[in-house]
Design a protein around this motif. Sequence first.
Motif, PDB file in Angstrom:
ATOM      1  N   LEU A 116      48.303  19.542  41.284  1.00 40.96           N
ATOM      2  CA  LEU A 116      47.003  19.584  41.742  1.00 40.96           C
ATOM      3  C   LEU A 116      45.821  20.311  40.971  1.00 40.96           C
ATOM      4  CD1 LEU A 116      48.137  21.011  45.227  1.00 40.96           C
ATOM      5  CD2 LEU A 116      48.065  18.580  44.474  1.00 40.96           C
ATOM      6  N   GLN A 117      44.834  19.437  40.277  1.00 39.35           N
ATOM      7  CA  GLN A 117      44.102  20.175  39.310  1.00 39.35           C
ATOM      8  C   GLN A 117      42.696  20.092  40.269  1.00 39.35           C
ATOM      9  OE1 GLN A 117      42.755  18.873  34.959  1.00 39.35           O
ATOM     10  NE2 GLN A 117      41.391  17.739  36.409  1.00 39.35           N
ATOM     11  N   ALA A 118      42.387  21.501  40.013  1.00 31.34           N
ATOM     12  CA  ALA A 118      41.005  21.734  40.826  1.00 31.34           C
ATOM     13  C   ALA A 118      41.076  21.036  42.233  1.00 31.34           C
ATOM     14  CB  ALA A 118      39.812  21.271  40.027  1.00 31.34           C
ATOM     15  N   PRO A 119      42.101  21.382  42.892  1.00 37.17           N
ATOM     16  CA  PRO A 119      41.854  20.906  44.384  1.00 37.17           C
ATOM     17  C   PRO A 119      41.093  21.383  45.037  1.00 37.17           C
ATOM     18  CG  PRO A 119      43.803  22.494  44.031  1.00 37.17           C
ATOM     19  CD  PRO A 119      43.178  22.296  42.724  1.00 37.17           C
ATOM     20  N   ILE A 120      40.659  20.686  45.884  1.00 41.65           N
ATOM     21  CA  ILE A 120      39.735  21.055  47.076  1.00 41.65           C
ATOM     22  C   ILE A 120      40.192  21.856  48.113  1.00 41.65           C
ATOM     23  CG2 ILE A 120      38.381  19.931  49.094  1.00 41.65           C
ATOM     24  CD1 ILE A 120      37.586  17.864  47.285  1.00 41.65           C
ATOM     25  N   SER A 121      39.780  22.625  48.822  1.00 41.57           N
ATOM     26  CA  SER A 121      40.547  23.641  49.589  1.00 41.57           C
ATOM     27  C   SER A 121      41.441  22.735  50.562  1.00 41.57           C
ATOM     28  CB  SER A 121      39.383  24.696  50.343  1.00 41.57           C
ATOM     29  OG  SER A 121      40.249  25.019  51.395  1.00 41.57           O
ATOM     30  N   PRO A 122      42.454  23.250  51.032  1.00 40.16           N
ATOM     31  CA  PRO A 122      43.298  22.495  51.956  1.00 40.16           C
ATOM     32  C   PRO A 122      42.560  22.502  53.205  1.00 40.16           C
ATOM     33  CG  PRO A 122      44.701  24.125  50.984  1.00 40.16           C
ATOM     34  CD  PRO A 122      43.109  24.452  50.353  1.00 40.16           C
ATOM     35  N   TYR A 123      41.426  23.182  53.535  1.00 40.96           N
ATOM     36  CA  TYR A 123      40.747  23.268  54.603  1.00 40.96           C
ATOM     37  C   TYR A 123      39.356  22.308  54.639  1.00 40.96           C
ATOM     38  CZ  TYR A 123      43.573  27.439  55.685  1.00 40.96           C
ATOM     39  OH  TYR A 123      44.706  28.216  55.913  1.00 40.96           O
ATOM     40  N   GLY A 124      39.169  21.630  53.484  1.00 42.29           N
ATOM     41  CA  GLY A 124      38.109  20.893  53.173  1.00 42.29           C
ATOM     42  C   GLY A 124      37.182  21.598  52.350  1.00 42.29           C
ATOM     43  N   PHE A 125      36.018  20.871  52.255  1.00 39.59           N
ATOM     44  CA  PHE A 125      34.929  21.252  51.282  1.00 39.59           C
ATOM     45  C   PHE A 125      33.856  21.937  52.114  1.00 39.59           C
ATOM     46  CE2 PHE A 125      31.971  21.772  47.941  1.00 39.59           C
ATOM     47  CZ  PHE A 125      32.568  21.750  46.743  1.00 39.59           C
ATOM     48  N   GLY A 126      33.652  23.367  51.993  1.00 42.29           N
ATOM     49  CA  GLY A 126      32.603  23.922  52.381  1.00 42.29           C
ATOM     50  C   GLY A 126      32.644  24.410  54.039  1.00 42.29           C
ATOM     51  N   GLY A 127      32.227  25.100  54.628  1.00 43.59           N
ATOM     52  CA  GLY A 127      31.879  25.316  55.971  1.00 43.59           C
ATOM     53  C   GLY A 127      33.148  26.025  56.842  1.00 43.59           C
ATOM     54  N   THR A 128      33.855  26.764  55.958  1.00 47.06           N
ATOM     55  CA  THR A 128      35.128  27.627  56.538  1.00 47.06           C
ATOM     56  C   THR A 128      35.023  28.909  56.082  1.00 47.06           C
ATOM     57  OG1 THR A 128      36.563  26.773  54.856  1.00 47.06           O
ATOM     58  CG2 THR A 128      36.502  25.809  56.901  1.00 47.06           C
ATOM     59  N   ARG A 129      35.672  29.824  56.810  1.00 46.84           N
ATOM     60  CA  ARG A 129      36.002  31.195  56.280  1.00 46.84           C
ATOM     61  C   ARG A 129      37.423  31.140  55.824  1.00 46.84           C
ATOM     62  NH1 ARG A 129      32.252  34.425  58.759  1.00 46.84           N
ATOM     63  NH2 ARG A 129      31.258  33.587  60.909  1.00 46.84           N
ATOM     64  N   ARG A 130      37.692  32.516  55.087  1.00 46.31           N
ATOM     65  CA  ARG A 130      38.885  32.415  54.250  1.00 46.31           C
ATOM     66  C   ARG A 130      40.455  31.887  54.854  1.00 46.31           C
ATOM     67  NH1 ARG A 130      40.475  36.118  49.910  1.00 46.31           N
ATOM     68  NH2 ARG A 130      42.844  35.660  49.578  1.00 46.31           N
ATOM     69  N   ASP A 131      40.224  32.205  56.553  1.00 45.21           N
ATOM     70  CA  ASP A 131      41.440  31.865  56.983  1.00 45.21           C
ATOM     71  C   ASP A 131      41.554  30.240  57.651  1.00 45.21           C
ATOM     72  OD1 ASP A 131      39.449  31.694  59.164  1.00 45.21           O
ATOM     73  OD2 ASP A 131      40.554  33.282  60.436  1.00 45.21           O
ATOM     74  N   GLY A 132      40.236  29.797  57.156  1.00 46.92           N
ATOM     75  CA  GLY A 132      40.283  28.213  57.454  1.00 46.92           C
ATOM     76  C   GLY A 132      39.500  27.827  58.842  1.00 46.92           C
ATOM     77  N   THR A 133      39.010  28.847  59.558  1.00 42.10           N
ATOM     78  CA  THR A 133      38.196  28.699  60.730  1.00 42.10           C
ATOM     79  C   THR A 133      36.906  28.196  60.145  1.00 42.10           C
ATOM     80  OG1 THR A 133      37.508  31.128  60.828  1.00 42.10           O
ATOM     81  CG2 THR A 133      39.438  30.401  62.049  1.00 42.10           C
ATOM     82  N   ARG A 134      36.472  27.143  60.950  1.00 46.06           N
ATOM     83  CA  ARG A 134      35.196  26.612  60.819  1.00 46.06           C
ATOM     84  C   ARG A 134      33.926  27.589  61.237  1.00 46.06           C
ATOM     85  NH1 ARG A 134      35.914  21.440  64.130  1.00 46.06           N
ATOM     86  NH2 ARG A 134      33.775  20.992  63.592  1.00 46.06           N
ATOM     87  N   LEU A 135      32.944  27.100  60.345  1.00 42.80           N
ATOM     88  CA  LEU A 135      31.754  28.119  60.435  1.00 42.80           C
ATOM     89  C   LEU A 135      30.880  27.450  61.875  1.00 42.80           C
ATOM     90  CD1 LEU A 135      30.658  28.814  57.120  1.00 42.80           C
ATOM     91  CD2 LEU A 135      31.919  30.178  58.415  1.00 42.80           C
ATOM     92  N   THR A 136      30.716  26.206  62.017  1.00 39.81           N
ATOM     93  CA  THR A 136      29.961  25.478  63.022  1.00 39.81           C
ATOM     94  C   THR A 136      30.782  24.491  63.592  1.00 39.81           C
ATOM     95  OG1 THR A 136      29.071  23.967  61.738  1.00 39.81           O
ATOM     96  CG2 THR A 136      27.710  26.221  61.834  1.00 39.81           C
ATOM     97  N   ASP A 137      30.456  24.139  64.876  1.00 41.62           N
ATOM     98  CA  ASP A 137      31.302  23.055  65.325  1.00 41.62           C
ATOM     99  C   ASP A 137      30.867  21.597  64.792  1.00 41.62           C
ATOM    100  OD1 ASP A 137      28.702  22.607  66.393  1.00 41.62           O
ATOM    101  OD2 ASP A 137      29.389  22.979  68.650  1.00 41.62           O
ATOM    102  N   ASP A 138      29.812  21.490  64.236  1.00 42.17           N
ATOM    103  CA  ASP A 138      29.471  20.092  63.510  1.00 42.17           C
ATOM    104  C   ASP A 138      29.565  19.957  61.959  1.00 42.17           C
ATOM    105  OD1 ASP A 138      27.407  21.781  62.789  1.00 42.17           O
ATOM    106  OD2 ASP A 138      25.879  20.626  63.715  1.00 42.17           O
ATOM    107  N   ASP A 139      30.097  21.145  61.215  1.00 40.77           N
ATOM    108  CA  ASP A 139      30.221  21.318  60.195  1.00 40.77           C
ATOM    109  C   ASP A 139      28.871  21.031  59.287  1.00 40.77           C
ATOM    110  OD1 ASP A 139      32.835  21.483  60.139  1.00 40.77           O
ATOM    111  OD2 ASP A 139      33.410  19.550  59.614  1.00 40.77           O
TER     112      ASP A 139
END
Length: 369
Positions: A130-153
């Motif tokens: 994996l080179q420069a992999p995007i976060s396993p939780y997707g790109f943007g919109g999450t806290r460190r633990d992977g929880t989403r910041l908003t319900d619509d990203d």
Amino acid sequence: MTLLDGIAARVIDTPRLRVNILERTGDAPETPLEHTIVFLHAHVASSLFWQEIMQDLPGDIRPIAIDLRGFGDTESAPVDATRGVRDFSDDLRATLETLGLGAVHLVGWSLGASVAMQYALEHPVLSLTLQAPISPYGFGGTRRDGTRLTDDDAGCGAAAANPDLVRRIAAGDTSDDASTSPRSVFRSHYVSADYDSDSEDVWVEAMLSTSTAPGDYPGDAVPSSHWPGKAAGVTGVLNALAPRHLDLSGIVGLVPKPPILWIHGTADVVVSDASSQDLNHLGRLGVITGWPGAELAPAQEMVSQTRDVLEAYRAAGGEVTELELEGAGYAAHLERPGGFRRAVLEHIGYLGHPNPALPTEAIILSSSD
């Protein structure tokens, strides 16, 4: 397509779509699977980016670089972002089956790394790089633990795309007269400032092969009641990477667990804990006005999230090696080809495994016994 010496392209018909692949001339198709490496590129890129690495691999290795849908010379087809990157991984499955290949070594860069991880969740693989992999939780919109910041990203997916870059890709712009031209983006975002290459035109050509047709790159954005006022839609490449559609953290529970090599550069400004493509980070810097503050809209800690998930993978019995390439950017394989190549060959067991000798450009941070 501009092909380097010893590289050939061909389009194959799969049950899903027509797929372009790059191979080396003279490579034997009967090469054992343990010596077959399949390369998957980033978004706003194509298989052309892998040519130098393919050229320099040993003769008894069979490298295959695949253009994902909507990139390079592979057929353009709308991406159903609600499936995350499964459209791409299903395409990969169809391609490998058409080529008569079973479990192989997968090397994925950014989007390609997400596709490789998704594929491994559903099909056997020999190893993952994996080179420069995007976060396993997707790109943007999450806290460190992977929880989403908003319900619509909000601020994620196509909502974060630069419209002028998209326009210039569609127009085939090869200039460097604006910061949003593909060539300027390559210089400022893909590689570090001291990188220089006679093949820059090839890399720009690869970027310009990105389809901007509806359903391809970047996808649709929708209005949002959250800052910055728009959110990820349901079609297109960037929306497939939005956190409500992509969560690869389930790889921790994968059985059996393929060995993972994680390669990233210290000068990467794209996949970073302070990414230049994260609208929350740009808001914090004042580049985008109206930022609501770190409590509501913190920058995504992308690298830290990847490390957390891979450490959990290792704790669950998987083998993980992290290689940090000092001074390299997003396209670390272009800037540190020797270190990248040797690390991959050691990882797949070609040079012996385990092997304590690592490339001088790399530092081993963690590995299972």
